[in-house]
Design an enzyme around this catalytic site. Structure first.
Site, mmCIF file in Angstrom:
data_model
loop_
_atom_site.group_PDB
_atom_site.id
_atom_site.type_symbol
_atom_site.label_atom_id
_atom_site.label_comp_id
_atom_site.label_asym_id
_atom_site.label_seq_id
_atom_site.Cartn_x
_atom_site.Cartn_y
_atom_site.Cartn_z
ATOM 1 N N ASN A 133 1.646 5.670 6.915
ATOM 2 C CA ASN A 133 1.174 4.377 6.433
ATOM 3 C C ASN A 133 1.774 3.206 7.200
ATOM 4 O O ASN A 133 1.175 2.131 7.251
ATOM 5 C CB ASN A 133 1.519 4.239 4.944
ATOM 6 C CG ASN A 133 1.318 2.831 4.423
ATOM 7 O OD1 ASN A 133 0.202 2.372 4.252
ATOM 8 N ND2 ASN A 133 2.422 2.122 4.197
ATOM 9 N N LEU A 140 0.816 -1.205 0.000
ATOM 10 C CA LEU A 140 0.000 0.000 0.000
ATOM 11 C C LEU A 140 0.858 1.266 0.000
ATOM 12 O O LEU A 140 0.549 2.241 -0.693
ATOM 13 C CB LEU A 140 -0.905 -0.028 1.227
ATOM 14 C CG LEU A 140 -2.204 0.780 1.219
ATOM 15 C CD1 LEU A 140 -3.089 0.391 0.049
ATOM 16 C CD2 LEU A 140 -2.930 0.570 2.535
ATOM 17 N N TYR A 182 -4.934 -5.250 17.036
ATOM 18 C CA TYR A 182 -4.936 -4.436 15.815
ATOM 19 C C TYR A 182 -6.111 -3.472 15.767
ATOM 20 O O TYR A 182 -5.937 -2.272 15.516
ATOM 21 C CB TYR A 182 -4.954 -5.352 14.588
ATOM 22 C CG TYR A 182 -4.892 -4.600 13.280
ATOM 23 C CD1 TYR A 182 -3.684 -4.071 12.827
ATOM 24 C CD2 TYR A 182 -6.030 -4.422 12.496
ATOM 25 C CE1 TYR A 182 -3.616 -3.379 11.633
ATOM 26 C CE2 TYR A 182 -5.970 -3.727 11.301
ATOM 27 C CZ TYR A 182 -4.758 -3.207 10.867
ATOM 28 O OH TYR A 182 -4.704 -2.508 9.686
ATOM 29 N N LYS A 228 -6.006 0.782 15.885
ATOM 30 C CA LYS A 228 -6.511 1.655 14.826
ATOM 31 C C LYS A 228 -7.642 2.548 15.348
ATOM 32 O O LYS A 228 -7.802 3.689 14.886
ATOM 33 C CB LYS A 228 -6.974 0.825 13.634
ATOM 34 C CG LYS A 228 -5.846 0.105 12.902
ATOM 35 C CD LYS A 228 -4.838 1.077 12.312
ATOM 36 C CE LYS A 228 -3.807 0.366 11.449
ATOM 37 N NZ LYS A 228 -2.843 1.310 10.819
ATOM 38 N N ASP A 249 12.594 4.668 10.841
ATOM 39 C CA ASP A 249 11.961 3.646 11.682
ATOM 40 C C ASP A 249 11.049 4.381 12.652
ATOM 41 O O ASP A 249 11.525 5.106 13.528
ATOM 42 C CB ASP A 249 13.029 2.857 12.429
ATOM 43 C CG ASP A 249 12.461 1.791 13.354
ATOM 44 O OD1 ASP A 249 11.226 1.752 13.556
ATOM 45 O OD2 ASP A 249 13.251 1.002 13.903
#
Length: 240
Positions: free
Chosen positions: A89, A17, A165, A169, A62
């Protein structure tokens, strides 16, 4: 120092992506800084896109390291005098565990990248973004962060359990809301790329990488009348 009209930086951009986002933005005639933590892979990705005639340069970054981020800011400031677009991203996924089997320590690695890393990078690049006439920040989120979708048994997100996860988000979405209200003149939004086939999901996603990048590109290219503080996929707003 490079004199260009529009400069963007995309983190976690050596593949998938991120790399598609770099390609699409550079295709608009922008200078795009392809940021990745692995120098070899990042330089290879940047060289591949540059060979296509795109204005792409590699920046080692990083997101989990204060020293690396500081060095990246110094490197970028040595090339350009401002930054117009920051696309956060870089992100990681966790093992498919039932929430009842997920321990607190398992969250730390994901949060270090998906939450703390986004704040670390954004905070570090804010001075350069403030020099832009039209600064934009895009946080790459996920439909799994939507509490509305998670609570709707007819939605696929409701059946996907990922305490680490999904919660990382969801936290990122609130960070977007906070930044958007605190940074007048900025466009700060969260992008839901859907479920693109990438290394993160073993290429089992139902969308192409090009489709997944659609929302990111839209938010990265907003004009002065565009929204801020929102959550969008390629088709429009996503409910919080």
């Amino acid at each position: 120092m490079t004199d260009v009209k529009t400069v963007a930086l995309v983190t976690g951009a050596n593949k998938g992506l991120g790399q598609e986002t770099v390609r699409r933005l550079a295709g608009r005639g922008w200078l795009v800084l392809l940021a990745a933590r692995d120098r070899g892979r990042g330089e290879h990705a940047a060289d591949t896109l540059a060979a296509e005639g795109l204005d792409v340069e590699f920046v080692e970054l990083d997101v989990t390291s204060e020293e690396s981020v500081a060095a990246a800011v110094k490197a970028v400031a040595g090339r350009v005098d401002h930054l117009d677009v920051l696309v956060n991203n870089a992100g990681v996924g966790g093992p498919p565990l039932d929430p009842a089997d997920t321990e607190a320590g398992m969250l730390r690695e994901l949060y270090e990248v998906n939450v703390f890393g986004q704040v670390r990078v954004t905070h570090a690049f804010l001075p350069m973004l403030r020099k832009s006439e039209q600064p934009r920040i895009v946080m790459v989120s996920s439909g799994l962060a939507s509490l509305t979708h998670a609570g709707d048994p007819t939605r696929p997100e409701s059946g996907f359990l990922a305490l680490d996860y999904a919660s990382s988000k969801a936290a990122l979405n609130m960070i977007v809301s906070q930044y958007a209200r605190a940074l007048p003149g900025f466009k700060v939004n969260a992008a839901d790329p859907g479920n693109p086939a990438t290394d993160m999901n073993g290429h089992t996603g139902i969308h192409t990488v090009a489709e997944g990048a659609g929302a990111i590109i839209r938010l990265a290219t907003l004009d002065h009348d565009g929204p801020t503080g929102g959550f969008f996929d390629r088709n429009g707003p996503v409910p919080w």
